[in-house]
Motif scaffolding. Structure first.
Motif, PDB file in Angstrom:
ATOM      1  N   GLY A 171     -13.471   0.542  -4.526  1.00 22.66           N
ATOM      2  CA  GLY A 171     -14.111   0.324  -5.516  1.00 22.66           C
ATOM      3  C   GLY A 171     -13.275   0.363  -6.918  1.00 22.66           C
ATOM      4  O   GLY A 171     -11.964   0.514  -6.842  1.00 22.66           O
ATOM      5  N   LEU A 172     -13.740   0.686  -7.923  1.00 23.31           N
ATOM      6  CA  LEU A 172     -12.937   0.808  -9.170  1.00 23.31           C
ATOM      7  C   LEU A 172     -13.039   2.164  -9.665  1.00 23.31           C
ATOM      8  O   LEU A 172     -14.025   2.658  -9.536  1.00 23.31           O
ATOM      9  CB  LEU A 172     -13.576  -0.026 -10.328  1.00 23.31           C
ATOM     10  CG  LEU A 172     -13.427   0.013 -11.763  1.00 23.31           C
ATOM     11  CD1 LEU A 172     -11.737  -0.600 -11.948  1.00 23.31           C
ATOM     12  CD2 LEU A 172     -14.051  -0.843 -12.546  1.00 23.31           C
ATOM     13  N   VAL A 173     -12.115   2.795 -10.150  1.00 29.99           N
ATOM     14  CA  VAL A 173     -11.709   4.112 -10.435  1.00 29.99           C
ATOM     15  C   VAL A 173     -10.849   4.389 -11.595  1.00 29.99           C
ATOM     16  O   VAL A 173      -9.960   3.504 -11.689  1.00 29.99           O
ATOM     17  CB  VAL A 173     -11.482   4.944  -9.124  1.00 29.99           C
ATOM     18  CG1 VAL A 173      -9.990   4.738  -8.729  1.00 29.99           C
ATOM     19  CG2 VAL A 173     -11.727   6.629  -9.514  1.00 29.99           C
ATOM     20  N   GLN A 174     -11.282   5.182 -12.284  1.00 31.21           N
ATOM     21  CA  GLN A 174     -10.272   5.484 -13.598  1.00 31.21           C
ATOM     22  C   GLN A 174      -9.212   6.398 -12.977  1.00 31.21           C
ATOM     23  O   GLN A 174      -9.032   7.037 -11.687  1.00 31.21           O
ATOM     24  CB  GLN A 174     -10.796   6.207 -14.648  1.00 31.21           C
ATOM     25  CG  GLN A 174     -11.794   5.556 -15.441  1.00 31.21           C
ATOM     26  CD  GLN A 174     -12.464   6.223 -16.577  1.00 31.21           C
ATOM     27  OE1 GLN A 174     -12.387   7.361 -16.592  1.00 31.21           O
ATOM     28  NE2 GLN A 174     -13.085   5.645 -17.308  1.00 31.21           N
ATOM     29  N   PRO A 175      -7.857   6.238 -13.776  1.00 35.77           N
ATOM     30  CA  PRO A 175      -6.537   7.028 -13.211  1.00 35.77           C
ATOM     31  C   PRO A 175      -7.196   8.586 -13.339  1.00 35.77           C
ATOM     32  O   PRO A 175      -7.940   8.830 -13.992  1.00 35.77           O
ATOM     33  CB  PRO A 175      -5.762   6.690 -14.566  1.00 35.77           C
ATOM     34  CG  PRO A 175      -6.231   5.261 -14.780  1.00 35.77           C
ATOM     35  CD  PRO A 175      -7.515   5.256 -14.839  1.00 35.77           C
ATOM     36  N   GLY A 176      -6.392   9.278 -12.225  1.00 32.20           N
ATOM     37  CA  GLY A 176      -6.924  10.718 -11.947  1.00 32.20           C
ATOM     38  C   GLY A 176      -8.196  10.744 -11.180  1.00 32.20           C
ATOM     39  O   GLY A 176      -8.544  11.756 -10.903  1.00 32.20           O
ATOM     40  N   THR A 205      -9.199  -0.411  -6.946  1.00 27.59           N
ATOM     41  CA  THR A 205      -8.621  -0.851  -8.521  1.00 27.59           C
ATOM     42  C   THR A 205      -8.663   0.342  -9.224  1.00 27.59           C
ATOM     43  O   THR A 205      -9.843   0.974  -9.517  1.00 27.59           O
ATOM     44  CB  THR A 205      -9.550  -1.768  -8.869  1.00 27.59           C
ATOM     45  OG1 THR A 205      -9.527  -2.969  -7.980  1.00 27.59           O
ATOM     46  CG2 THR A 205      -8.901  -2.374 -10.363  1.00 27.59           C
ATOM     47  N   VAL A 206      -7.596   0.888  -9.839  1.00 25.70           N
ATOM     48  CA  VAL A 206      -7.373   1.763 -10.621  1.00 25.70           C
ATOM     49  C   VAL A 206      -7.191   1.356 -12.013  1.00 25.70           C
ATOM     50  O   VAL A 206      -6.039   0.852 -12.109  1.00 25.70           O
ATOM     51  CB  VAL A 206      -6.273   2.840 -10.132  1.00 25.70           C
ATOM     52  CG1 VAL A 206      -6.365   3.909 -11.040  1.00 25.70           C
ATOM     53  CG2 VAL A 206      -6.442   3.201  -8.591  1.00 25.70           C
ATOM     54  N   LEU A 211      -5.594   9.522  -8.437  1.00 26.78           N
ATOM     55  CA  LEU A 211      -5.325   8.142  -8.257  1.00 26.78           C
ATOM     56  C   LEU A 211      -4.358   7.395  -9.527  1.00 26.78           C
ATOM     57  O   LEU A 211      -4.900   7.811 -10.851  1.00 26.78           O
ATOM     58  CB  LEU A 211      -6.638   7.046  -8.026  1.00 26.78           C
ATOM     59  CG  LEU A 211      -6.830   7.155  -6.597  1.00 26.78           C
ATOM     60  CD1 LEU A 211      -8.338   6.822  -6.571  1.00 26.78           C
ATOM     61  CD2 LEU A 211      -6.091   6.580  -5.666  1.00 26.78           C
ATOM     62  N   LYS A 212      -3.575   6.746  -9.297  1.00 24.18           N
ATOM     63  CA  LYS A 212      -2.657   5.972 -10.180  1.00 24.18           C
ATOM     64  C   LYS A 212      -2.873   4.483 -10.359  1.00 24.18           C
ATOM     65  O   LYS A 212      -3.359   3.931  -9.399  1.00 24.18           O
ATOM     66  CB  LYS A 212      -1.232   6.358  -9.701  1.00 24.18           C
ATOM     67  CG  LYS A 212      -0.851   7.854  -9.992  1.00 24.18           C
ATOM     68  CD  LYS A 212       0.555   8.010  -9.536  1.00 24.18           C
ATOM     69  CE  LYS A 212       0.701   9.718  -9.522  1.00 24.18           C
ATOM     70  NZ  LYS A 212       2.199   9.814  -9.056  1.00 24.18           N
ATOM     71  N   LEU A 213      -2.446   3.981 -11.558  1.00 27.21           N
ATOM     72  CA  LEU A 213      -2.500   2.666 -11.450  1.00 27.21           C
ATOM     73  C   LEU A 213      -1.826   1.845 -10.448  1.00 27.21           C
ATOM     74  O   LEU A 213      -2.365   0.702  -9.745  1.00 27.21           O
ATOM     75  CB  LEU A 213      -2.042   2.081 -12.822  1.00 27.21           C
ATOM     76  CG  LEU A 213      -2.757   2.803 -14.188  1.00 27.21           C
ATOM     77  CD1 LEU A 213      -1.960   2.027 -15.401  1.00 27.21           C
ATOM     78  CD2 LEU A 213      -3.964   2.153 -14.242  1.00 27.21           C
TER      79      LEU A 213
END
Length: 117
Positions: A10-15, A114-115, A85-87
């Motif tokens: 899925g889609l997640v923000q950095p960290g 996707t980060v 998580l990182k880009l």
């Protein structure tokens, strides 16, 4: 023939965090060493994590301290817990095994991680 089915991308923000799952068909899962690979756009597929039948794990240096691989033989499932998580973790993640005797090559269909902020 072993079928592998990944889920959890899925889609997640950095960290942020995600947990990927990969369920295998059949009754021989406990005999398989299981791997997680990933492939970012325009790059070669790379090995991220491995877990043996005895539960010994190995992680790529870039994910050590952030990712954990585990397995549940009763559920025929291998997991990849991804924290902080990182880009650069953005990729399609695949689970893979060479089967009981190490002579086969089975892959799942992949799940997109996707980060992004």
């Amino acid at each position: 023939q072993v079928q592998l089915m990944e889920s959890g991308g899925g889609l997640v923000q950095p960290g942020g965090s995600l947990t990927l799952s990969c369920r295998a068909s059949g009754s021989m899962f406990r005999f398989y060493t299981m791997n997680w690979y990933r492939q970012a756009s325009g790059k070669q597929r790379e090995l991220v994590a491995t877990i043996t039948t005895g539960g010994i794990t190995n992680l790529q240096d870039s994910v050590k301290g952030r990712f954990t691989i585990s397995r549940d033989n009763a559920e025929n499932t291998v997991y990849l817990q991804m924290n902080n998580l990182k880009l650069e973790d953005t990729a399609v993640y695949y689970c893979q095994t060479t089967g009981r005797w190490g002579r086969a090559d089975y892959w799942g269909q992949g799940t997109q991680v996707t980060v992004s902020s």
